[in-house]
Write an enzyme that holds these catalytic residues in place. Structure first.
Site, PDB file in Angstrom:
ATOM      1  N   HIS A  49       0.822  -1.225   0.000  1.00 10.89           N
ATOM      2  CA  HIS A  49       0.000   0.000   0.000  1.00 10.89           C
ATOM      3  C   HIS A  49       0.847   1.261   0.000  1.00 10.89           C
ATOM      4  O   HIS A  49       0.353   2.338  -0.299  1.00 10.89           O
ATOM      5  CB  HIS A  49      -0.926  -0.004   1.223  1.00 10.89           C
ATOM      6  N   ASP A  59       3.476   9.325  -0.545  1.00 10.95           N
ATOM      7  CA  ASP A  59       2.296   8.551  -0.180  1.00 10.95           C
ATOM      8  C   ASP A  59       2.098   7.470  -1.229  1.00 10.95           C
ATOM      9  O   ASP A  59       2.265   7.746  -2.422  1.00 10.95           O
ATOM     10  CB  ASP A  59       1.058   9.468  -0.152  1.00 10.95           C
TER      11      ASP A  59
HETATM   12  C1  GDG Z   1      -2.187   3.652   3.383  1.00  5.08           C
HETATM   13  C2  GDG Z   1      -1.158   4.365   2.492  1.00  5.08           C
HETATM   14  C3  GDG Z   1      -2.846   4.339   0.637  1.00  5.08           C
HETATM   15  C4  GDG Z   1      -8.776   9.714   7.933  1.00  5.08           C
HETATM   16  N1  GDG Z   1      -9.157  10.395   9.040  1.00  5.08           N
HETATM   17  C5  GDG Z   1     -10.297   9.822   9.421  1.00  5.08           C
HETATM   18  C6  GDG Z   1     -10.606   8.784   8.546  1.00  5.08           C
HETATM   19  N2  GDG Z   1      -9.659   8.744   7.634  1.00  5.08           N
HETATM   20  C7  GDG Z   1      -9.649   7.834   6.480  1.00  5.08           C
HETATM   21  C8  GDG Z   1      -9.688   8.586   5.176  1.00  5.08           C
HETATM   22  C9  GDG Z   1      -9.089   7.556   4.226  1.00  5.08           C
HETATM   23  C10 GDG Z   1      -8.134   6.802   5.128  1.00  5.08           C
HETATM   24  O1  GDG Z   1      -8.478   7.074   6.477  1.00  5.08           O
HETATM   25  C11 GDG Z   1      -6.689   7.254   4.945  1.00  5.08           C
HETATM   26  O2  GDG Z   1      -6.199   6.678   3.789  1.00  5.08           O
HETATM   27  P1  GDG Z   1      -4.951   7.287   3.056  1.00  5.08           P
HETATM   28  O3  GDG Z   1      -4.860   6.620   1.729  1.00  5.08           O
HETATM   29  O4  GDG Z   1      -5.115   8.748   2.914  1.00  5.08           O
HETATM   30  O5  GDG Z   1      -3.680   7.038   3.983  1.00  5.08           O
HETATM   31  P2  GDG Z   1      -3.060   5.851   4.928  1.00  5.08           P
HETATM   32  O6  GDG Z   1      -3.858   5.645   6.144  1.00  5.08           O
HETATM   33  O7  GDG Z   1      -1.648   6.270   5.167  1.00  5.08           O
HETATM   34  O8  GDG Z   1      -3.123   4.526   4.016  1.00  5.08           O
HETATM   35  C12 GDG Z   1      -1.867   5.215   1.436  1.00  5.08           C
HETATM   36  C13 GDG Z   1      -3.743   3.534   1.565  1.00  5.08           C
HETATM   37  O9  GDG Z   1      -2.994   2.798   2.523  1.00  5.08           O
HETATM   38  C14 GDG Z   1      -4.618   2.552   0.775  1.00  5.08           C
HETATM   39  O10 GDG Z   1      -3.859   1.724  -0.043  1.00  5.08           O
HETATM   40  O11 GDG Z   1      -3.648   5.190  -0.176  1.00  5.08           O
HETATM   41  O12 GDG Z   1      -0.928   5.811   0.561  1.00  5.08           O
HETATM   42  O13 GDG Z   1      -0.266   5.159   3.258  1.00  5.08           O
HETATM   43  O14 GDG Z   1     -10.049   6.658   3.763  1.00  5.08           O
HETATM   44  O15 GDG Z   1     -10.997   8.947   4.877  1.00  5.08           O
HETATM   45  N3  GDG Z   1     -11.698   8.017   8.640  1.00  5.08           N
HETATM   46  C15 GDG Z   1     -12.534   8.285   9.679  1.00  5.08           C
HETATM   47  N4  GDG Z   1     -12.294   9.279  10.590  1.00  5.08           N
HETATM   48  C16 GDG Z   1     -11.191  10.075  10.502  1.00  5.08           C
HETATM   49  O16 GDG Z   1     -10.996  10.994  11.314  1.00  5.08           O
HETATM   50  N5  GDG Z   1     -13.642   7.543   9.816  1.00  5.08           N
END
Ligand code: GDG
Length: 456
Positions: A155, A362
């Protein structure tokens, strides 16, 4: 069709078919919801004498979890996975550390996962492992005689060999990764970086499209950009029952809202973003008194020193910037160090005229995709996106910025607020089209088909 067995570090608590949060959990759940299967991983609990927990059925999915001891957690999770691999794979080599005992602990937990899986799997199961916690799982399973098809989806980014080789156990890690049949990456850049290492430093050679001959095996590599359910996000953003908090927020705002949502992690570029917003306030004073930047940053891995530091640093920066610019009736920066339920978050995206997604690195970044999906197509907001997020490969109609360039980011904020509705609609429509093409469903289908050995 073979049964799917998903393995990830954490099995997320599932309530009524919905995983709590996070991109990985949503993707895994989606992969299992359709045809059912098994999800195996750590429960999130630390126990003195860890034992496997009883299996739990949630619809067609069977969840198996194990607890970890304090030492396993410290060496495998806090230590090698998050203290060594996470920074190195995000190109943040100055923030990493290396400890041989932690690497040994990491391998022991990969072994423990393999031993537990051995009791669960059937000969024709497809085993799909997720992320940097499990780079050595296939090696352990093969040593135990497992011949099933094994796939790993990473990821997070895979850096160029020069950076990866700063992890002293790089050669062993690559050799272990090559025990998988399929290695999936978010972007071509990540895949090419892995292949570059494999060919130049591990004696591999290409023997077909994406296929490497290495360590007497054939390993397929592929690019599978993870996506979101576009229509579902928009529906959640619009649902009246979800909009209470967004309506309260709007009532307290002046005109313009810039939103950012990130786990509190140094790879997300939060400090640079705060400074860029300060630069925006300094260089474009016309926006004073009518602009709010709201940063939502739920705490993450808060028992690791580097994460405590970034938290302290941001608290200082938020206070300093507000101290410099705030008026009696205007607070330019709101910093919320807490998480919100997903159905509250989606309407908040819809409320913002701009979203700043500026990680230093990222794998993909799903916040960028969710923000675009949540917008009203008739009057959409503007995505300002780091060139170093995997998402920038697909969302090139965003305003692309370099997160190390404060002036450039400040200029992009000014450009976003000044953009005509026609241009906003055009950029938005182009991004939605790409996101519908590269949906979460397609991500899962393509990876699973390739793992099965079928043509996609
Ligand atoms: C890894 C990789 C890759 C965030 N704050 C809250 C919340 N979130 C949710 C967002 C989004 C998810 O968490 C974060 O996903 P990201 O992709 O931005 O980042 P990582 O957590 O670092 O994820 C990344 C991912 O895996 C998938 O392959 O894209 O690059 O690092 O969905 O909406 N959700 C809730 N409350 C929050 O305060 N419910």
């Amino acid at each position: 069709m073979s049964r799917l067995v998903v393995v990830s570090n954490r099995v997320s608590p599932i309530q009524e078919g919905e995983a709590t949060a996070g991109g990985l959990a949503a993707g895994v759940l989606d992969a299992l919801k359709g045809h059912g299967g098994v999800w195996f991983g750590w429960s999130g609990n630390i126990a003195d004498n860890p034992e496997p927990n009883p299996a739990r059925e949630v619809g067609p999915i069977t969840l198996f979890t194990i607890d970890l001891s304090r030492e396993q957690y410290d060496q495998y999770y806090r230590g090698f996975a998050n203290g060594t691999l996470w920074p190195a794979l995000h190109y943040q080599i100055g923030l990493g550390r290396y400890d041989r005992a932690e690497f040994a602990g990491y391998k022991r937990v990969n072994d423990l996962f393999a031993r537990s899986l051995l009791k669960l799997i059937r000969p024709d199961d497809l085993i799909w492992a997720h992320d940097y916690h499990l780079l050595c799982l296939a090696d352990s399973l093969r040593a135990m005689g497992v011949t099933n098809r094994l796939g790993l989806f990473l990821h997070i980014p895979f850096p160029g060999p020069g950076v990866f080789m700063t992890v002293p156990s790089h050669a062993e890690l690559i050799k272990s990764m090559c025990q998988y049949d399929l290695l999936g990456f978010q972007t071509e850049q990540d895949r090419a970086a892995f292949v570059d290492y494999a060919i130049r430093h591990a004696g591999g050679r290409m023997v077909g499209e994406g296929a490497l001959s290495i360590y007497d095996r054939i390993v397929k590599t592929g690019v599978y950009p993870i996506g979101v359910h576009v229509d579902e996000v928009r529906a959640q953003a619009e649902l009246a029952a979800n909009r209470r908090v967004a309506t309260r927020l709007r009532a307290t705002l002046l005109d313009w809202l810039i939103l950012s949502v990130d786990r509190l992690d140094y790879s997300k570029g939060l400090r640079q973003r705060f400074v860029a917003y300060e630069r925006f306030l300094q260089d474009y004073p016309d926006w004073h008194n009518n602009t709010t930047f709201m940063q939502i940053a739920p705490p993450s891995r808060s028992d690791i020193e580097t994460y405590q530091e970034i938290r302290r640093e941001l608290e200082g920066e938020a206070g300093r910037i507000n101290g410099r610019f705030a008026e009696v009736d205007w607070v330019p920066l709101r910093y919320l160090n807490k998480s919100f339920p997903r159905n509250v978050l989606m309407p908040l995206y819809a409320e913002a005229q701009a979203c700043l997604v500026t990680p230093l690195r990222d794998g993909m970044n799903l916040v960028a995709k969710e923000y675009v999906a949540a917008q009203n197509p008739a009057d959409p907001g503007v995505l300002i996106l780091s060139q170093f997020a995997g998402a920038a490969n697909e969302l090139d109609a965003a305003l692309i910025v370099n997160p190390y360039d404060e002036e450039g980011m400040a200029a992009a904020m000014n450009q976003a607020f000044s953009m005509s509705v026609e241009e906003r609609r055009e950029r938005h429509a182009s991004m939605i089209a790409v996101m519908k093409e590269n949906s979460l469903e397609r991500w899962r289908e393509r990876f699973q088909a390739d793992l099965q050995g079928e043509s996609p």
